[in-house]
Write an enzyme that holds these catalytic residues in place. Structure first.
Site, mmCIF file in Angstrom:
data_model
loop_
_atom_site.group_PDB
_atom_site.id
_atom_site.type_symbol
_atom_site.label_atom_id
_atom_site.label_comp_id
_atom_site.label_asym_id
_atom_site.label_seq_id
_atom_site.Cartn_x
_atom_site.Cartn_y
_atom_site.Cartn_z
ATOM 1 C CG HIS A 270 24.228 21.791 11.195
ATOM 2 N ND1 HIS A 270 23.507 22.038 10.058
ATOM 3 C CD2 HIS A 270 23.724 22.605 12.152
ATOM 4 C CE1 HIS A 270 22.620 22.988 10.297
ATOM 5 N NE2 HIS A 270 22.727 23.355 11.559
ATOM 6 C CG ASP A 328 22.994 24.266 19.858
ATOM 7 O OD1 ASP A 328 22.580 23.677 18.845
ATOM 8 O OD2 ASP A 328 22.394 25.237 20.380
HETATM 9 C C1 SDX Z 1 20.732 22.957 15.690
HETATM 10 O O1 SDX Z 1 18.908 22.612 11.135
HETATM 11 C C2 SDX Z 1 19.445 23.603 11.718
HETATM 12 O O2 SDX Z 1 19.816 24.589 11.096
HETATM 13 C C3 SDX Z 1 19.527 23.507 13.219
HETATM 14 C C4 SDX Z 1 20.282 24.642 13.924
HETATM 15 C C5 SDX Z 1 19.550 25.941 13.809
HETATM 16 O O3 SDX Z 1 20.199 26.990 13.917
HETATM 17 O O4 SDX Z 1 18.303 25.901 13.707
HETATM 18 O O5 SDX Z 1 21.573 24.787 13.361
HETATM 19 C C6 SDX Z 1 20.420 24.361 15.413
HETATM 20 O O6 SDX Z 1 19.828 22.189 15.885
HETATM 21 C C7 SDX Z 1 22.160 22.510 15.667
HETATM 22 C C8 SDX Z 1 22.292 20.980 15.922
HETATM 23 C C9 SDX Z 1 22.157 20.787 17.436
HETATM 24 N N1 SDX Z 1 22.118 19.324 17.762
HETATM 25 C C10 SDX Z 1 23.170 18.715 18.309
HETATM 26 O O7 SDX Z 1 24.269 19.247 18.495
HETATM 27 C C11 SDX Z 1 22.911 17.269 18.696
HETATM 28 C C12 SDX Z 1 24.112 16.417 18.293
HETATM 29 N N2 SDX Z 1 24.166 16.352 16.819
HETATM 30 C C13 SDX Z 1 23.488 15.288 16.192
HETATM 31 O O8 SDX Z 1 22.448 14.658 16.862
HETATM 32 C C14 SDX Z 1 23.442 15.351 14.701
HETATM 33 O O9 SDX Z 1 24.655 15.815 14.252
HETATM 34 C C15 SDX Z 1 22.338 16.156 14.053
HETATM 35 C C16 SDX Z 1 20.991 15.764 14.581
HETATM 36 C C17 SDX Z 1 22.560 17.614 14.265
HETATM 37 C C18 SDX Z 1 22.407 15.809 12.601
HETATM 38 O O10 SDX Z 1 22.216 14.422 12.573
HETATM 39 P P1 SDX Z 1 22.253 13.628 11.227
HETATM 40 O O11 SDX Z 1 21.325 14.298 10.274
HETATM 41 O O12 SDX Z 1 22.121 12.183 11.437
HETATM 42 O O13 SDX Z 1 23.747 13.939 10.775
HETATM 43 P P2 SDX Z 1 24.437 13.308 9.581
HETATM 44 O O14 SDX Z 1 23.454 12.701 8.632
HETATM 45 O O15 SDX Z 1 25.331 14.366 9.068
HETATM 46 O O16 SDX Z 1 25.293 12.101 10.264
HETATM 47 C C19 SDX Z 1 26.339 11.554 9.533
HETATM 48 C C20 SDX Z 1 27.005 10.531 10.416
HETATM 49 C C21 SDX Z 1 26.075 9.445 10.947
HETATM 50 O O17 SDX Z 1 26.870 8.289 11.140
HETATM 51 P P3 SDX Z 1 26.951 7.183 9.902
HETATM 52 O O18 SDX Z 1 25.562 6.646 9.730
HETATM 53 O O19 SDX Z 1 27.453 7.948 8.688
HETATM 54 O O20 SDX Z 1 27.936 6.155 10.398
HETATM 55 O O21 SDX Z 1 27.557 11.166 11.577
HETATM 56 C C22 SDX Z 1 27.006 10.585 12.755
HETATM 57 C C23 SDX Z 1 25.712 9.946 12.338
HETATM 58 O O22 SDX Z 1 25.380 8.914 13.219
HETATM 59 N N3 SDX Z 1 26.821 11.692 13.695
HETATM 60 C C24 SDX Z 1 27.394 11.756 14.901
HETATM 61 C C25 SDX Z 1 26.990 12.988 15.442
HETATM 62 N N4 SDX Z 1 26.194 13.609 14.574
HETATM 63 C C26 SDX Z 1 26.094 12.802 13.494
HETATM 64 N N5 SDX Z 1 28.222 10.923 15.558
HETATM 65 C C27 SDX Z 1 28.614 11.310 16.811
HETATM 66 N N6 SDX Z 1 28.268 12.487 17.401
HETATM 67 C C28 SDX Z 1 27.453 13.350 16.738
HETATM 68 N N7 SDX Z 1 27.073 14.505 17.319
#
Ligand code: SDX
Length: 396
Positions: A270, A328
């Site tokens: 998130h 989710d």
């Molecule tokens: C919602 O904003 C909101 O409030 C949204 C929401 C709402 O109520 O409106 O809460 C609803 O959208 C929830 C999120 C739903 N999406 C997913 O579940 C899709 C899977 N999650 C990801 O795509 C991701 O976690 C995001 C898009 C939600 C956040 O992505 P970010 O901003 O890149 O996350 P981050 O900056 O915290 O990532 C840190 C690290 C990164 O790796 P490094 O560069 O540090 O090596 O964590 C990795 C990311 O690549 N990472 C993941 C991951 N999510 C982040 N690695 C593996 N699996 C994942 N799901």
């Protein structure tokens, strides 16, 4: 400059905003609607009370509740001509494609009574949108599947009314299961608002141009559709089905950690929560409640989800990055148990989030009346600075 990135002194962030609606502490995993804990509102409150709270700022008195319940009931019908829109979509159109279209089309019926500078008309538009979204959603499902349209019943509550429109048949009695209706109500409350997420920010940006509220909500639905946002609940279920068995979880976790592999654990991580999303805890409880009520003693997808959560939340890659289940992760299992088709999962998210969208839009519109300011983010320019034009191929 040689066209390298230059910092525009005029750069001002208009991405932030003042709001008193929802508070998140991403490190502590706290989510409050107007100061009330969302877990308490979901476990103990009803949909209409939480909607009133988000829209008006307070839980309703008995008199206010009676009026609000009546409004949401009486405005649940949609104009008969709007129903003709549904006949124009391709038979296999994704329900979110339909929702983007018909929500925007509400402008053709109600925009003339939606003066954004008029507080009463703004509130009336908010009520119309909250009341009509379940009807629009059920229509998307019924028309796409060739089923007869079921009209909203005035004797049912918000969640029960939706389930009735989705699953009843005019040819036989249909009684809404109160346990399943309550599970849906908790799910909707948990999804109502979440501060300045991508779709809410989209609604605010559209609203800052004084576009009518129906067009603004259509833009929010479009933004929510993405699998990185509201589309994740549908993507989680497809991911769990693709994993297929607990034995294949280690391979899936390894792929999610591999930077060369685009695979991500859907429903994990998130932008704000770097600890457990409090909504995920409640959704996990609701999933167990619903499956127990339906006498489903073992659900393969729930078992995979629980084991995936256990493995990932003990894996340093996820723990160090603050990656935990979000709202989710379990919601798809609940909606599937309620009989909602996967293609409708994000539609349900849009139905619930309409409450937060309209509350945030209304708050922004009121702020606009005091200090009009269109949303206008700036950029970090990374292209060429000005250069002399010479006709191309002059020597050809
Ligand atoms: C919602 O904003 C909101 O409030 C949204 C929401 C709402 O109520 O409106 O809460 C609803 O959208 C929830 C999120 C739903 N999406 C997913 O579940 C899709 C899977 N999650 C990801 O795509 C991701 O976690 C995001 C898009 C939600 C956040 O992505 P970010 O901003 O890149 O996350 P981050 O900056 O915290 O990532 C840190 C690290 C990164 O790796 P490094 O560069 O540090 O090596 O964590 C990795 C990311 O690549 N990472 C993941 C991951 N999510 C982040 N690695 C593996 N699996 C994942 N799901």
């Amino acid at each position: 400059s040689t066209g390298l990135c230059t910092f525009d002194p005029g750069f001002t962030s208009t991405g932030s905003c003042d709001s008193s609606i929802t508070y998140i502490d991403g490190l502590k995993g706290v989510l409050l609607y107007r100061g009330y804990d969302v877990e308490q509102l979901a476990e103990c409150g009803d949909f209409n009370d939480s909607a009133h709270l988000l829209l008006h700022g307070e839980l309703p008195t008995a008199e206010q509740k009676a009026a609000f319940d009546r409004d949401l009931t009486l405005h649940s019908l949609v104009h008969e001509q709007l129903i003709m829109f549904y006949r124009g979509f391709k038979h296999d159109a994704h329900p979110m494609a339909i929702m983007v279209g018909v929500a925007g089309a509400l402008s053709a019926f109600y925009a003339n009574a939606a003066d954004v500078g008029n507080p009463q008309q703004r509130l009336h538009s908010c009520i119309r949108l909250i009341a009509k979204m379940p009807t629009l959603a059920a229509l998307a499902y019924r028309t796409a599947t060739g089923l007869p349209i079921i009209y909203p019943r005035n004797d049912l509550g918000y969640a029960a009314r939706f389930l009735h429109m989705m699953f009843a048949f005019p040819t036989q009695p249909y009684n809404v299961d109160p346990v399943l209706s309550r599970a849906l109500e908790k799910t909707l409350i948990l999804h109502m608002d979440h501060e300045q997420n991508a779709s809410t920010s989209t609604v605010r940006t559209a609203g800052s141009s004084h576009a009518n509220p129906f067009a603004c909500i259509a833009s929010g639905i479009a933004a929510l559709w993405g699998p990185a946002h509201g589309g994740a609940n549908e993507a989680v279920l497809r991911m769990l089905e693709e994993i297929g068995s607990p034995e294949r979880i280690p391979a899936a976790v390894a792929r999610a950690k591999d930077k060369k592999d685009p695979f991500r654990l859907m429903g994990f991580g998130h932008r704000v929560y770097k600890s457990f999303d409090p909504r995920a805890r409640v959704m996990r409880r609701v999933a167990h409640e619903v499956l127990a009520h339906l006498n489903i003693t073992s659900d393969p997808l729930l078992e995979i989800a629980m084991e995936l959560e256990r493995v990932a939340t003990h894996d340093p890659y996820f723990v160090q990055r603050g990656l935990y289940p979000n709202v989710d992760f379990y919601s798809g299992i609940v909606l599937r148990a309620l009989g909602v088709p996967v293609s409708m999962f994000t539609v349900l998210f849009a139905v619930a989030r309409t409450v937060g969208w309209v509350a945030q839009w209304n708050e922004m519109a009121a702020q606009q009346q005091i200090a009009p300011k269109i949303s206008r983010p700036r950029q970090m320019y990374t292209g060429h600075m000005q250069r002399e034009f010479a006709p191309p191929h002059a020597d050809a």
